[in-house]
Structures are given as C-alpha cells and as structure tokens.
Design an enzyme around this catalytic site. Structure first.
Site, PDB file in Angstrom:
ATOM      1  CD  GLN A   1      -2.758  -1.223   2.484  1.00 51.59           C
ATOM      2  OE1 GLN A   1      -2.959  -2.301   2.999  1.00 51.59           O
ATOM      3  NE2 GLN A   1      -3.269  -0.101   2.980  1.00 51.59           N
TER       4      GLN A   1
ATOM      5  NE  ARG B   1     -12.814  -0.274   4.511  1.00 47.59           N
ATOM      6  CZ  ARG B   1     -13.625  -0.730   3.595  1.00 47.59           C
ATOM      7  NH1 ARG B   1     -13.943  -1.984   3.557  1.00 47.59           N
ATOM      8  NH2 ARG B   1     -14.144   0.081   2.703  1.00 47.59           N
ATOM      9  CB  CYS B   2      -8.426   1.912  11.506  1.00 51.41           C
ATOM     10  SG  CYS B   2      -7.803   2.738  12.966  1.00 51.41           S
TER      11      CYS B   2
ATOM     12  CD  GLU C   1      -8.883   4.322   6.949  1.00 56.63           C
ATOM     13  OE1 GLU C   1      -8.880   5.358   7.630  1.00 56.63           O
ATOM     14  OE2 GLU C   1      -7.867   3.815   6.485  1.00 56.63           O
TER      15      GLU C   1
END
Ligand SMILES: Cc1cc2nc3c(=O)[nH]c(=O)nc-3n(C[C@H](O)[C@H](O)[C@H](O)COP(=O)(O)OP(=O)(O)OC[C@H]3O[C@@H](n4cnc5c(N)ncnc54)[C@H](O)[C@@H]3O)c2cc1C
Ligand code: FES
Ligand code: FES
Lengths: 296, 790, 153
Positions: free
Chosen positions: B225, B372-373, B744
């Site tokens: 990522q 996802r944060c 998110e």
C-alpha cells in the site's frame, strides 16, 4: 498447502473400485467429494498413499426408493439431496439438514455417504442418520460372495471420532433410511456462526406418531457435543408411547443436555452448549410434531 | 451546514459528483487483473517459509540437510545465513526492530525460522517439512497484563530493554480532567477489550523479487500500500542504492492496512534473489497471513465520563493497554505512540480529557496495523460510543437525545478538542436527525417497548447508535511522519498535445477505484473527460514520491495534490489561451474545459491550449503542459456520521440478527457517489464482522486460534445485513475540493452501533457490556450471569 | 499422469502429478490467472470454476479429477468476444472493488441465472454464500446478479 504425493486411480465401475480398494490395502482411501479429504491433505492432516476416486461410478449417484426405504448412493451429493423431491416428501430430518451442510459450492461436490464414512463429530449427517435409524450398506471385493455386502446399523457404524467400523477393503455403497408408516416429521437445528461453519451444536429430531397421535418412535441425535455424533437413547426411550407435549419435549431436552459431553472452546463453554442442546431439542421436537400433524 | 455539491461538469466529462462507472473494471470482469501471484518471470524460483510451531523458545540447532538434498531445492536460508549479510533483523515502521529469520529465539507462533528456495511451490512445501529445528521452550506470555508482571523478558535482544513495555504515551490535561471528575454529579465507566482482528484482504501478501546480479538492479513486485516508503526502507535495510531499487505494485486484491508494513518474507525473497541471481516468488498462504502478518487492534481499555447535573459530559479519562505482540511494528507517526487514539473524545463538546496508554510486548504475532482505520481511531471511536450509550442509560435519557445534548454544535467549528485536535467542520445533529428519520427511530423504540416488556419474551429488540467522528488524511508534515518520512503526498500531471492526460500518484489503490476518482478530480478542474485521463501508480520508477494509501489519506492528501496540480496546469493553460485568443488573461472566463473572452463567443478549449503548449506556445514560455505537486495538508479532515442498528436477540441460543440499519455518512464532497457508497457498504460489513463473529485469540500456550478462514470468520452474503444509506455534505474548508475521505468511516463507526444494539436489547435484563465479537455464547453468558471468557 | 480437460471449450492435454490441484493446473499449467486463490481451507470461493456446469472450488478438486470433464473459468464466461451479461452488470452496478472475488462471484451468479433467471435477494445471497467478498458488503453484487437476470430490480 499442497497434498503429499500419492497413487491415484479412477475406476469406472463399482467392481473395479472394490478390487482396487482391496489391492491397495492399508494405504487405500476412497476419494468421494473430496471436501473433507482434500482439505485435510492440503493441511498435512492426512497423507494417504493411494486414492481410489469413485467419482466415475455414476451408477452410485442415485437417490431412490427401494423396498420402501430411501436409498442414497455413494455418489449422491449434498446438493442432490437438498434438491430431491423424494427426500422432501419422505423425510423431514434429512430435508431440514441438507441445506445447512457447509456451503453451496461444497454441496455440489461433497457426498452424503462420504460424510457418513468420515465420522467427523462435527459433521451433520451422522446425527441425522442416527436420529432416523439409518443403516449403511458396505461393499467389498471379498472372496466369498456372502461377505461382499454388509448392512450395518448406523449406531454400530459410527465407532468414534473420525472412525467408522468398515473393514479394510470395504466402502460405503449406500445409506438406507427407513420409511415410516403413518405420520412422521423431523427437524435439524444447527447453531453455526456463519455459512460454511461447522455446528457449534446440532440437534436432529425425528418423530413418528401412531394412529392415536402418540409417539410411535422418537429419534434424537447431537452434533459437536461429544466425541462422536451422539444418539440420545435415554430421550428416545422416555418419549416412546407418550403423548407429545411441551413437557415431554422438555424432559427429552433435559436428558439430551445430561447425555452430552461438550468441550469448552472458542465457540463457548460446555454449559452454553448444553443449554443450546436443550433449547434445540425442545424446538426440534416442536417442529417435528407440527410437521407430523401436517401443520406445516 | 449541510450542502450538496453542485455539479459543474456534464456526465461525459465526469467531474466531481458524477457516479461514472469504473475504468479499472474492464480488466477485472474479464479475469484479466494482474495480481502478484499472476506474475511469472523467466527462470523464477519459489519460496516457502518454515515457521515456529511454538510461541516462545530458544532455537537450538537447525538441520536442513534433508531439505537441501531434495530434488528441485536450490537453497535453504536461515537466520544465521542472513546475519552474515547483516540482514537477520530489520527496522519496523514504528522504529522498533523485527527478526527477519529468527537467530536467537522465536517469539511468536508462526515466526519465520527458515526459507526454502525451490523450482516449484510443491517442492518448496515438501522441503519445508524436512527441516528439523530444536526448540527449548520458554514461558509463553499471552496477555499484556501477564507481560507487565512477569520477569520473563521477551525482547532480550534489545539493548537497554529491561521489561516488556513497548511504549508509554499520554495526551490531554490530567489536572483539568481530575478537577472535572471531582466536581461531577455522576461518573460512568466502561472496561472493554477491542479484540485482535486481522484485515484479511481476500488476496494475501506476496512478492516477486528480481535482482539482476550484473547490474545490481532490484525490481521488486509486491503487494504494498506504500511502495515509495517501502523502497526507502529497503534501501536502508539492505544497503542497496535507492536508485537501483524499483518497487512495483500491481493490482492489489484488497489491503485494509495489511499491506502497509514490510514483512520478513519480502526481505528473504529479495536476499535470495540477490544471492541466487534469479527471480524469487513468495506468496503467503492464508494461514501465514493470519498468524504472522498485520494483526490489528487488541486494546484493553478503561474509560470514564464525568457528567454534571444537567446530563452534560464535563470530562473523560481513558487508560489503555495495547497488546503489541513480539515486535512493535505498527506504522505509527513517531510523535504519536498510540496513534490518534486521543480522538476518543469523539463528537462531544466538553472541556477536559486525559488519556494514558501503554503497549506491552507479548508472544503473539506483531502488527498493530491500522485495519481500515486511521491510526487507532477505530478503538477510540468504539470506546466513546460504547461509553456514551452507557451514560445515557445511567442518566435515564434516550441515547439519541443524550448524544444530541452533548454534540459539538454546527456553529462551533473549527473546534479545538480537549486533546488538541482542531476539527475542521461538522454537523452532527444533521446526521443524527437524518439517521433517525431514515430508520423510523421512534417507531422502532415503540415496537421495542412493546416486545421487550413481556418478561418471558425470547426475542428481544435492541437499538444501537454510534455517532462517530473520525480523523483522517495524515498529515500535516509538521506533526506526522513514518520513520521520519513526512506525510505529504504527490501528484504529477501531464496533458499531452491531443488533450489526453496522464496522472501519476504517490498513493496506491487496493480496490477503491483510484483510476476513476482521481481522473474525475482532473476532469473537474480541467474539463478533460475523465475517460481521457490515464491514472498511474504503484511503480516507484514512474511515479512521484508519496507515503501511500492507508488511514484514508488518498483523497484528503493525494486527491488534494491532484486538484492543486490541475489548477497549476489550468493557470498555464490560461496563458496559452490568452495567447491564442490574443486577449488579456484577466479577460478570460473559465468554465470546465474552456476559456472564453468575456462578453464574446470567442473561446479556446483546454485541448486547444494543450496542443498549443507543444506547437504554438508564446515566446518566453516553457513548452509542455505538465506539473507536479507535493501537497502538505494544513490540517487533517474529520468525517463523521450516525449509524443506527436494530437487532433482534434470540435469548434461547444467543444469536442475533440485524432487522434494520441506517448509515448516514458525511465525508464532505463526494467525488464519485457510487464508489463512496461501495466503500460504506463494504466498511459496514467489516464492522459487522468484528461485532458479530471475527477475532483472533490465543490459548495459554500462545497457539493462535483464528489461523484460517474456518476459525477467523468472514461473513458471507447470507449473514450480512442490508443497509439504508444516507448522506449529508459538510465540505472540509481546507481541502481544495472539500472532500474528507471515506474508506474507513464505516469500519470505524459501525462496531459500536452493533454492540450497543445487542446490549440495548438486554438492558432490561441488567446487561451493560458484552465485548466483541458478540458471539452467541457471550450473549448467553451475559443473560445468565455466567463468565464465558474467552 | 496424462489428462485431457476441455477448458472453456478447448481441449487441453497435459501431464500432471496426481496431487496437483485443479486451481494450479488452470493458473500455472494453462496460464489462465483469472481464477484466484484466497485461502487454504476451501472457505473463500476465489478459486470458483464451473465443472460440468456446476460451480465448485477448484482448490479442492484434483486436476486429475477433471480428466474428461468440462471446466469453465472467468476467461470463458463471455462468448465470441462478447461479454456475458453478468460481466456488464457487475461493472454497471459497481459489484466489484478489488476484483479478487469477482470471477468466482460472476461464475456462481451465471450458474444461478441458468436455473433461475429472476432470483430474489435471498436466493442470490444463498447462492453466493460459498464465496467471500471482503470489499463490497455484497449489496451491489446481489444487485448485479439480479440485473443480469434481466429483472433489473
Ligand atoms: C468449507 C467446508 C465446510 C463444511 N461444513 C460442513 C458442515 O457444516 N457440516 C458437515 O457435515 N460437513 C461439512 N463439511 C464437510 C463436507 O460435508 C464433506 O463433503 C463431507 O464431510 C465428506 O464428504 P466427501 O464426499 O467430500 O468425502 P471425502 O472428502 O471424499 O472423504 C472423506 C473421508 O471419507 C472417506 N470416504 C468417502 N466416501 C467413502 C465411501 N463411499 N466409502 C468409504 N469411505 C469413504 C474418505 O476416504 C475420507 O477418509 C464442510 C467442508 C468444507 C470444505
Ligand atoms: S481458494 Fe479459497 S476456496 Fe479455494
Ligand atoms: S471485490 Fe475485493 S474481495 Fe470482493
């Protein structure tokens, strides 16, 4: 995550399969749907030396009535049973369980007989078979003709966790489910966390009524709460001949909770599982009774 | 105030606000995506890793002779061999160290011990089984509480480390908070554990390392990522010159934070390729993925709220203990050791807060990634939203009303929070009101009152709310960095002579649709049809430096960079247009795609201007129409929303199902509403998963439970709720296009809503807390007063 | 052992080890990489193919078991250069994000529609319950499959 190497054969007829199985001896293993065996081989939990693939034996893919019984051949898949009108009409317990076996894709491959043979204490089919009093037809290429087929009551067939009572060289050719005279109904209740999950608790209930509406025969068996699928004979016996009622089902539920022996694990403590066994036994018999009475 | 974005372009141009279809889909629907495992290079070898079966042990001997002797095996790499090249340890993204292959001890089950390089993956797997390792077992430390009270030192490799503390940290004003608590009419508290979970994208991690032994050029294809940051880390670890390292990230089958860190497998494959001179592929199995890479959460939290006589919150205190596993390998900004956890004051207006945090090493897999944060916002949001629900019941108010009473008002922005954040914009009452209406909140409350009043009811209704505030889009670079790399991001835009364009990004898509949305930003700013704009990313040789995609930073930072670089080009295009029209720049009016001389019908399109930039540019002007922007955001953005869930709990077996759910999100301006909604339904489902079924735990010996998809449960379509979505739009005042980031929000906000709903159903039976995942046995335990840990 | 598999209508003859999984045969031996691998416990369905028309998990079938059978992968969904309606519907309804589950979802969906051209929301969800998606939350996948059935609702 790959299987270890093995010999492979794909016989085209039952006789060929039986003789291959006989020749392979201890190393030989039947490959049916492969939905338990192949995952185990990939994870290194099984490493058979020789696989005899029975997927070519289309002669065994039947689900049919024979001598009044329901006969399920070794190549009938879970999906076939779930879709079968015959099963739907004749056995409520089987019909209720079939859709909840693993997931739709696994059901397209996995077989009922394979599940029965596998004797996974978390497998659903053996509870169903124990509750409805099925028997297993075992075949082999034994020298003597009279030894080539054995009919084994399911309670004798399930010998322990992942252990059946087949002799070397024998395979399951069919399971037979008796047909009931008179009104009957059944249910299978399964606590699973999601589709594809094995049962935290599974309860198979079967009820046949006599002409007076009393219990002619009760069947009760449990999944995932004992070393192997557990037939609750105490409950079955106490219900026989009685008038069905919530109180009677509650008594059966207590007997079931008493008889089982669940482990505490990630899916909950033993007491929780016992409580669910009791709850599902009550609900299962209530549903079976409704069905037997034609109330839906 | 809520406004809706006004469309400024036609659907064909496809600027901001258009739900244009995704450009990337054409390859995916044909099965023509190119994920890491789809890559085959000539002569490529395959790697498999031997992992520790135990959680804590000293390594005796390693015998790899049988493995080496197997036909098709080229090499067996051990920690000792790596140590000879100084590669046995590597830095983590939070400045700790992590073993690449174990040399002294293994510190968690699943730790990398040795690697086999073979001609094909089947042989590599066979060979791994033939390696024999002697382990001398040590005490396994499996909880942070145990870790902080034992003499067993997990990180005895670290100089100066005398206990198992990984970090300590605090924020806020202790004196002010204590004073408020002393004066409080009531204090409400909550102890809860946010369980260990795992992003578990459907594609696992993997690498194909191709080091050319003659030129020294290392091309490393990997699931990352953050390719640029990884390149720098590789340069630092391996001592390779940075210009000789090219990281290429192809299509990624989901990331969710899992694909941010550098993993040992990447390093070993690269080292092996360097030593053997052939490309080496390593693809993680699902089990490896779940037991060794990128876990998230695992926060033990205690918190309390002080409440005055008018039911207003006056202060918050929170104390956190995080389980870091064997290595502190979060990707945290170096200033914020517990990430942005101090956003835990949430959507509420009160003057004082104090937060303390401590992390402990344990014999569990390392990670602590932001799943996802945005850096621990998920845990923070969960904590305050659970606590506020309890507080509402404690003071006897409806939880929606209690929230509304305590919300920061729409007129209070920018709002300085007691822990130091400056919230950019918000309208919390607006989102709450819309969510209530969408779900018919009052109707459900009435039905609940009726159904739950029967003391014998075996189906109970519960209604749960979460009104979350997120903080995303790190950084500004004054405060935010990863390993010293400042958290800006970049965009490079070139408009070709024919008016088509290429946009190169420092951020990285993992399925969010960057090829479409980023083209839409350019379309909005320049009026070039989005379909004429190619978006490129994921190749460090061909894109500008950026910190990558996580913490919802693509749109806030990379998106802003794209808007700003587009505006730079527009300014130049204006000069070109003025030249072509023989008019003064000031006399030109811009509408997307075209400059017109004011008061006339004389105009020049952006395409004309682009052509002129290469064919007919004025004297003294540089040719070409291209530019690059490194954008350093002035502040973070603060998306928010209100989620309301209605559940029905079966008291007989402890199961619960969602009857209805409304999710109102405000992420500022929505670039592509269709994609935004997809992000929300996906995120809600991951939130549902955590609340309902999903976690990783360990037995007392440190054996991981949750090591495959039979134990680590991902919901199917069958269990997954249906959602009603709503939107309000409160633009970010400092973002060039007013967007805030949405990847998110739903994962951050929804777990508390689900959990609150189940607890709400059981309130009448005296229940005030159930930890996630709210599994049937936990519901049963709460109802029957039985402690059911785990 | 030598096997002959009809893959997307074309016969392919290869020598394979008996332990070789069908998914590896398809991906590596035939180079068709649209079929993915997402787990090692037969749980995810990323590897879904149609075996004689029925969806199965190709990570849990041996390549030798496909001998003499027909396999359809995502590469064979469309015909004569035309997309299958379900492929267009997945794009149209935003039924995919990262795309990793998509081939499996589309194959299951296509197979469902063969027997049931206008399935309900429940029927679709039931049919795809052997396939995991980590990105979408399924709502748009369901919508896409329904739309491809011509129901559109
Ligand atoms: C993701 C997943 C979820 C699952 N969930 C469930 C579930 O919820 N409930 C459930 O009950 N099952 C579940 N299963 C197991 C599945 O139902 C299998 O199909 C079943 O257990 C075995 O049947 P099979 O035909 O696939 O047998 P195989 O895997 O081929 O064989 C299993 C074992 O039985 C032996 N065997 C097979 N057939 C015969 C025969 N005719 N004679 C003698 N021996 C034979 C084999 O040698 C082997 O030892 C799940 C499987 C998966 C992959
Ligand atoms: S790869 Fe997951 S089911 Fe086949
Ligand atoms: S789209 Fe990513 S897993 Fe389904």
């Amino acid at each position: 995550m790959y299987p270890s190497a093995f010999e492979y054969s794909a016989p085209g007829t039952l006789d060929e399969a039986l003789s291959a199985l006989g020749e392979a001896g201890d190393e030989g293993r039947v490959l049916a749907g492969g939905q338990s065996l192949i995952p185990m081989m990939k994870l290194g939990l099984a490493a058979p030396g020789c696989l005899i693939d029975i997927n070519g034996l289309s002669e065994l893919s039947y689900i049919r009535e024979s001598n009044g019984d329901l006969a399920i051949g070794a190549l009938a898949r879970h999906a076939d049973v779930a879709a079968s009108d015959l099963v739907g009409r004749t056995n409520g317990t089987l019909a209720a369980a079939a859709p909840w076996i693993s997931d739709p894709l696994v059901r397209n491959r996995g077989t009922v007989c394979g599940s029965v043979a596998h004797c996974d204490p978390e497998g659903d089919w053996n509870s169903v078979m124990l509750a409805v009093g099925a028997s297993v037809v075992a075949r082999s290429a034994a020298k003597r003709r009279k030894n080539r087929e054995r009919v084994i009551p399911i309670a004798d067939f399930v010998a322990g966790p992942f252990t059946n009572s087949l002799n070397p060289g024998e395979m399951v050719a069919e399971v037979r489910v008796p047909k009931y005279r008179g009104a009957a109904g059944g249910a299978y209740l399964k606590l699973e966390r999601k589709i594809g999950d094995y049962a935290t608790v599974g309860v198979a209930a079967h009820l046949a009524l006599d002409a007076a509406g009393n219990v002619a025969e009760a069947g009760l068996a449990l999944t995932s709460v004992h070393q192997h699928n557990l037939k609750v004979t105490e409950a079955e016996a106490l219900m026989a001949g009685q008038t069905p009622s919530p109180e009677l089902f509650a008594e059966a539920a207590e007997a079931a909770a008493r008889s089982c022996d669940p482990e505490s694990d990630i899916r909950g403590p033993a007491d929780f599982k016992r409580a669910v066994v009791a709850e599902y036994t009550r609900r299962g018999f209530a549903a079976a009774l409704k069905q037997a009475r034609g109330e839906g | 105030m809520s406004t809706v974005h006004e469309l400024r372009t036609s659907p064909e141009i496809g600027g901001v606000g258009h739900s244009v279809l995704r450009k990337e889909d054409d390859r995916f629907i044909r099965g023509a995506g190119s994920y890491i495992d789809d890559l085959t290079l000539p002569g490529m070898l395959h790697m498999a890793i031997l992992r520790s079966p135990v959680a804590h042990a000293r390594i005796g001997s390693i015998d790899s002779s049988a493995a080496t002797a197997l036909d098709g095996v080229l090499a067996v790499v051990t920690g000792e061999a790596l140590a000879a090249h100084g590669l046995a340890w590597m830095p983590t993204l939070s400045g700790d160290t992590q073993a690449v292959l174990a040399t002294d001890k293994v510190r968690f089950q699943g730790q990398e011990v040795a690697a086999v390089i073979a001609a094909d993956p089947y042989t590599a797997a066979d060979a791994v089984k033939l390696i024999e390792v002697e382990y001398e077992d040590l005490e396994a430390i499996t909880t942070p509480q145990q870790s902080l009270s034992t003499d067993t030192l997990i990180r005895d490799d670290k100089e100066g480390q005398t206990d198992n503390t990984a970090y300590t940290w605090e924020a806020g004003d202790q004196d002010a908070a204590d004073a408020a608590f002393a004066a409080a009419a009531r204090v409400v508290s909550l102890d809860t554990h946010y369980p260990r979970s795992h992003p578990a994208p459907l594609e696992t991690c993997g690498v194909v390392a191709d080091v050319n032994s003659i030129t020294g050029q290392a091309t490393i294809y990997m699931t990352s990522q953050a390719p640029h940051a990884i390149r720098t880390v590789f340069a630092l670890v391996a001592g390779l010159p940075e210009e000789k390292i090219r990281i290429v990230t192809r299509d990624i089958g989901g990331g969710f934070g899992n694909k941010v860190p550098v993993y040992p497998g990447y390093v070993v494959a690269t080292a092996a390729s360097l030593l053997i001179g052939k490309p080496v592929k390593w693809i993680e199995s699902r089990t490896e993925n779940l037991i060794s890479t990128g876990f998230a959460r695992d926060f033990h939290m205690h918190a309390e709220l002080a409440i005055d006589g008018e039911n207003r919150i006056t202060a918050m205190r929170a104390d956190i203990l995080s389980d870091q596993g064997a290595f502190y390998s979060d990707a945290q900004p170096s200033k914020f050791r517990a990430g942005l956890f101090h956003i835990c004051t949430g959507s509420y207006d009160f003057p004082a807060a104090h937060v303390t945090a401590k992390g402990a090493y344990t014999n569990k897999a390392p990670g602590g990634v932001a799943y996802r944060c945005s850096f621990r916002v998920t845990e923070a949001s969960y904590l305050i939203e659970r606590l506020v629900d309890n507080a509402a019941h404690e003071v006897g108010m409806d939880p929606a009303d209690f929230r509304s009473l305590n919300f920061i008002g729409a007129d209070q922005f920018p709002y300085l929070s007691p822990t130091g954040f400056v919230y950019d914009s918000g309208d919390y009452h607006g989102a709450m009101d819309m969510a209530k209406e969408l779900i018919d909140y009052d109707g459900w409350r009435a039905r609940q009152a009726e159904q739950n009043s029967d003391p014998g009811a075996d189906k109970l209704i519960g209604i749960g709310i979460a009104s979350f505030t997120e903080v995303v889009g790190a950084g500004n670079s004054r405060e935010f960095d990863i390993l010293g790399l400042k958290m800006f991001d970049s965009a490079e835009l070139r408009v070709h002579p024919t008016g088509k364009a290429i946009l190169k990004l420092g951020v990285q898509t993992q399925g969010q649709g960057h090829e479409t949305t980023f083209a839409q930003i350019v379309a909005e700013e320049l009026g070039i049809p989005y379909s004429d704009i190619k978006v490129q990313y994921g190749d460090t040789d061909n894109t500008p430096y950026g910190l990558g995609t996580y913490a919802s930073r693509s749109t806030p930072v990379g998106g802003a960079a794209t808007a700003v670089v587009s505006r730079k080009l527009r300014a130049k295009a204006r000069k070109l247009a003025a030249h072509l029209l023989e008019a003064a720049e000031e006399d030109l009016e811009w509408e997307p795609g075209k400059f017109t001389v004011r008061g006339t019908d004389q105009s020049v399109t952006i395409q004309d201007a682009a052509f002129a930039a290469y064919t007919n540019h004025p004297e003294g002007m540089e040719a070409g129409l291209e530019g690059v922007t490194y954008y350093d955001p002035p502040n973070m953005t603060y998306p928010f929303g209100t989620y309301i869930v209605v559940v029905e709990v079966d008291t007989g077996d402890g199961t619960w199902k969602v009857l209805d759910m409304a999710a109102v999100d405000d992420c500022g301006v929505r670039i592509n509403p269709m994609i935004v909604e997809g992000q929300i339904t996906g995120g809600l489902t991951e939130g549902f998963a955590k609340a309902n079924m999903q976690w990783i735990t360990f037995d007392d010996d440190g054996n991981c439970i949750g090591s495959n998809f039979m134990d680590y449960l991902v919901p199917t379509a069958w269990e997954t709720p249906r959602y009603k979505l709503g939107e309000t739009v409160t633009p970010s005042p400092h973002h060039p296009i007013g967007a805030k980031g949405v990847g998110e929000s739903a994962t951050v906000g929804s777990p508390a809503a689900f959990t609150n709903a189940v607890v709400d159903a059981l309130r009448s039976r005296g229940v005030t807390n159930i930890d996630m995942p709210v599994l049937p046995h936990r519901v049963w335990g709460a109802l029957n007063g039985v402690d059911v840990s785990p | 052992m030598q096997i002959n598999v009809t893959i997307n209508g074309t016969g392919e003859t290869r020598d394979v080890e008996s332990r070789r999984l069908l998914v590896d045969f398809i991906r590596t031996d035939l180079g068709m990489t649209g079929t993915h691998i997402g787990c090692d416990t037969t749980s995810c369905g990323a590897c879904t193919v149609l075996l004689d028309g029925k969806p199965v998990k190709s990570c849990t079938v041996l390549a030798v078991q496909a001998d003499g059978h027909e396999v359809t992968t995502v590469e064979g969904l469309g015909q004569n250069g035309e997309l299958h309606p379900i492929q267009g519907a997945f794009k149209e309804h935003h039924g995919l994000q990262c795309g990793f589950c998509t081939p499996g979802m589309m194959l299951v969906g296509a197979s469902l529609l063969e027997n049931n051209p206008s399935p309900t929301d429940e029927e679709v969800r039931w049919a795809i319950s052997g396939n995991l998606c980590r990105c979408t939350g399924y709502m748009n996948i369901v919508a896409a499959i329904q739309a491809a059935g011509g129901d559109g609702s």
